[in-house]
Design a protein around this motif. Structure first.
Motif, PDB file in Angstrom:
ATOM      1  N   ALA A  68       4.214  33.779  35.491  1.00  0.00           N
ATOM      2  CA  ALA A  68       3.543  33.461  36.515  1.00  0.00           C
ATOM      3  C   ALA A  68       3.900  32.328  37.441  1.00  0.00           C
ATOM      4  CB  ALA A  68       2.048  33.175  35.931  1.00  0.00           C
ATOM      5  N   ALA A  69       4.204  31.381  36.972  1.00  0.00           N
ATOM      6  CA  ALA A  69       4.750  30.001  37.900  1.00  0.00           C
ATOM      7  C   ALA A  69       5.856  30.517  38.321  1.00  0.00           C
ATOM      8  CB  ALA A  69       4.962  28.991  36.680  1.00  0.00           C
ATOM      9  N   LEU A  72       4.585  32.550  41.496  1.00  0.00           N
ATOM     10  CA  LEU A  72       3.937  32.025  42.314  1.00  0.00           C
ATOM     11  C   LEU A  72       4.790  30.945  43.188  1.00  0.00           C
ATOM     12  CD1 LEU A  72       1.104  30.724  43.237  1.00  0.00           C
ATOM     13  CD2 LEU A  72       1.039  32.332  41.394  1.00  0.00           C
ATOM     14  N   TRP A  73       5.751  30.398  42.530  1.00  0.00           N
ATOM     15  CA  TRP A  73       6.979  29.645  43.288  1.00  0.00           C
ATOM     16  C   TRP A  73       7.419  30.339  44.222  1.00  0.00           C
ATOM     17  CZ3 TRP A  73      12.451  28.524  41.314  1.00  0.00           C
ATOM     18  CH2 TRP A  73      12.938  27.520  42.130  1.00  0.00           C
ATOM     19  N   ARG A  76       4.219  32.683  46.531  1.00  0.00           N
ATOM     20  CA  ARG A  76       3.134  31.723  46.882  1.00  0.00           C
ATOM     21  C   ARG A  76       2.123  32.669  47.226  1.00  0.00           C
ATOM     22  NH1 ARG A  76       6.645  28.037  49.314  1.00  0.00           N
ATOM     23  NH2 ARG A  76       7.212  26.837  47.402  1.00  0.00           N
ATOM     24  N   LEU A  78      -1.434  33.654  45.464  1.00  0.00           N
ATOM     25  CA  LEU A  78      -2.319  33.508  44.307  1.00  0.00           C
ATOM     26  C   LEU A  78      -2.547  34.709  43.289  1.00  0.00           C
ATOM     27  CD1 LEU A  78      -4.030  30.909  42.723  1.00  0.00           C
ATOM     28  CD2 LEU A  78      -5.790  31.958  44.081  1.00  0.00           C
ATOM     29  N   TRP A  79      -2.907  35.756  44.098  1.00  0.00           N
ATOM     30  CA  TRP A  79      -3.457  37.003  43.505  1.00  0.00           C
ATOM     31  C   TRP A  79      -2.123  37.776  42.680  1.00  0.00           C
ATOM     32  CZ3 TRP A  79      -1.211  41.771  44.281  1.00  0.00           C
ATOM     33  CH2 TRP A  79      -0.399  41.930  45.436  1.00  0.00           C
ATOM     34  N   GLY A  81       0.562  35.895  41.605  1.00  0.00           N
ATOM     35  CA  GLY A  81       0.900  35.224  40.335  1.00  0.00           C
ATOM     36  C   GLY A  81      -0.016  35.524  39.021  1.00  0.00           C
ATOM     37  N   LEU A  82      -1.597  35.784  39.440  1.00  0.00           N
ATOM     38  CA  LEU A  82      -2.358  35.968  38.403  1.00  0.00           C
ATOM     39  C   LEU A  82      -2.078  37.394  37.728  1.00  0.00           C
ATOM     40  CD1 LEU A  82      -5.785  34.860  39.837  1.00  0.00           C
ATOM     41  CD2 LEU A  82      -4.811  34.232  37.549  1.00  0.00           C
TER      42      LEU A  82
END
Lengths: 98, 210
Positions: A68-69, A72-73, A76, A78-79, A81-82
């Motif tokens: 997930a991290a 995200l990285w 970018r 949010l959805w 990554g989740l």
């Protein structure tokens, strides 16, 4: 009695929230302004860390959190990554528990 | 915001199910979501109510868990002007999520915070209500089994209902929040960026070490 307890819980939650906002009206020296910039990273890291170790599935959680991290990285969003984190978590869990 | 709303639903419902299981009435379960409005504290309270803890233990635990909001308040007040009257509303809506997304948003405005905070408040209370009502319909046995879900989903639903998986769901939300914050610092080209990532890496290592 339960209701009284709940209202007391509300009070001890509300007061720190309010006190922080009230303190913010002060003009702070540069040291404290810089200190406050680290609040999000410090607090969020402290909130996440206890969720990672577990009795039987620590590796699964670490892999899911790391994925997930990473997403995200790079992306970018949010959805995304989740979503990726949860899919990896539930996927590995289903494989592991089968 | 949408992923945060969605992430909150199972968490709120699971809180309600465990609060009802701990012997709280529907009204008390909902009241806590309305007046305390703090996921972590409410979850631990449900556990403490189930263990017949004293009111003092409940209030003291809640205070300790929520003391971090002091820092959020100070930090938030530095980001945006909040008038003396507005802070009474802002204080009630101040949560990890609302603070996190406001800090991570480009505008960092009061309007953004109020939108985020009030929508989270609404979702949290709605999912509490749904969970509290659902727990009455499901007296015993697994929630997933009752709903005839596939085995994998059923186990997931059971775990969620028991509140086992949910702290993790929320932990993941926070992971996501923290990494997006770290990214934001880096983009802004501040020297803090490197340290944010270092802090983020440090907690991952810490988790691995344990």
């Amino acid at each position: 009695m339960t209701i009284v307890t709940i209202f007391l819980m509300a009070l001890v939650t509300y007061l720190p929230r309010l006190a922080g906002l009230s303190l913010a009206r002060l003009t702070l020296p540069p040291f404290w302004t810089r200190f406050l910039r680290f609040v999000p990273v410090a607090v969020f890291a402290a909130l996440i860390a206890p969720a990672l170790p577990s009795a039987d599935e620590t590796p699964i959680r670490l892999v899911a959190a790391a994925t997930a991290a990473l997403v995200l990285w790079r992306v970018r969003a949010l959805w995304l990554g989740l979503l990726v984190g949860m899919v990896v978590f539930w996927g590995l869990r289903a494989l592991y528990n089968r | 915001m949408l992923p945060l709303w969605l992430g909150m639903v199972p968490f709120g419902a699971a809180y309600a199910v465990s609060a009802r299981a701990a012997g709280l009435s529907l009204f008390e379960t909902q009241l806590m979501s309305l007046v305390v409005f703090s996921g972590g504290a409410q979850f631990s309270a449900a556990g403490l109510f189930a263990a017949n803890a004293s009111p003092f233990t409940l209030v003291a635990t809640t205070f300790l868990i929520n003391a971090r909001h002091l820092l959020y308040g100070v930090s938030l007040g530095q980001l945006m002007p909040v008038t003396w009257r507005q802070r009474f509303l802002v204080a009630h809506l101040l949560t990890d999520e609302a603070y996190g997304v406001t800090f991570g948003s480009p505008a960092r405005s009061l309007g953004f915070f109020l939108g985020a905070g009030s929508s989270l408040f609404f979702i949290w209370n709605l999912s509490t209500l749904v969970g509290a009502l659902l727990s009455r319909l499901v007296p015993t046995g697994g929630l997933g089994h009752r709903l005839h879900l596939p085995a994998g989903v059923s186990r997931a639903a059971d775990a969620a209902a028991e509140g086992l998986a949910c702290p993790y769901c929320r932990g993941l939300c926070w992971t996501v929040g923290a990494s997006s914050l770290a990214g934001r610092e880096r983009r802004a080209g501040r020297p803090a960026g490197g340290r944010s990532r270092a802090a983020f890496g440090a907690y991952l290592t810490r988790g691995r070490a344990e």
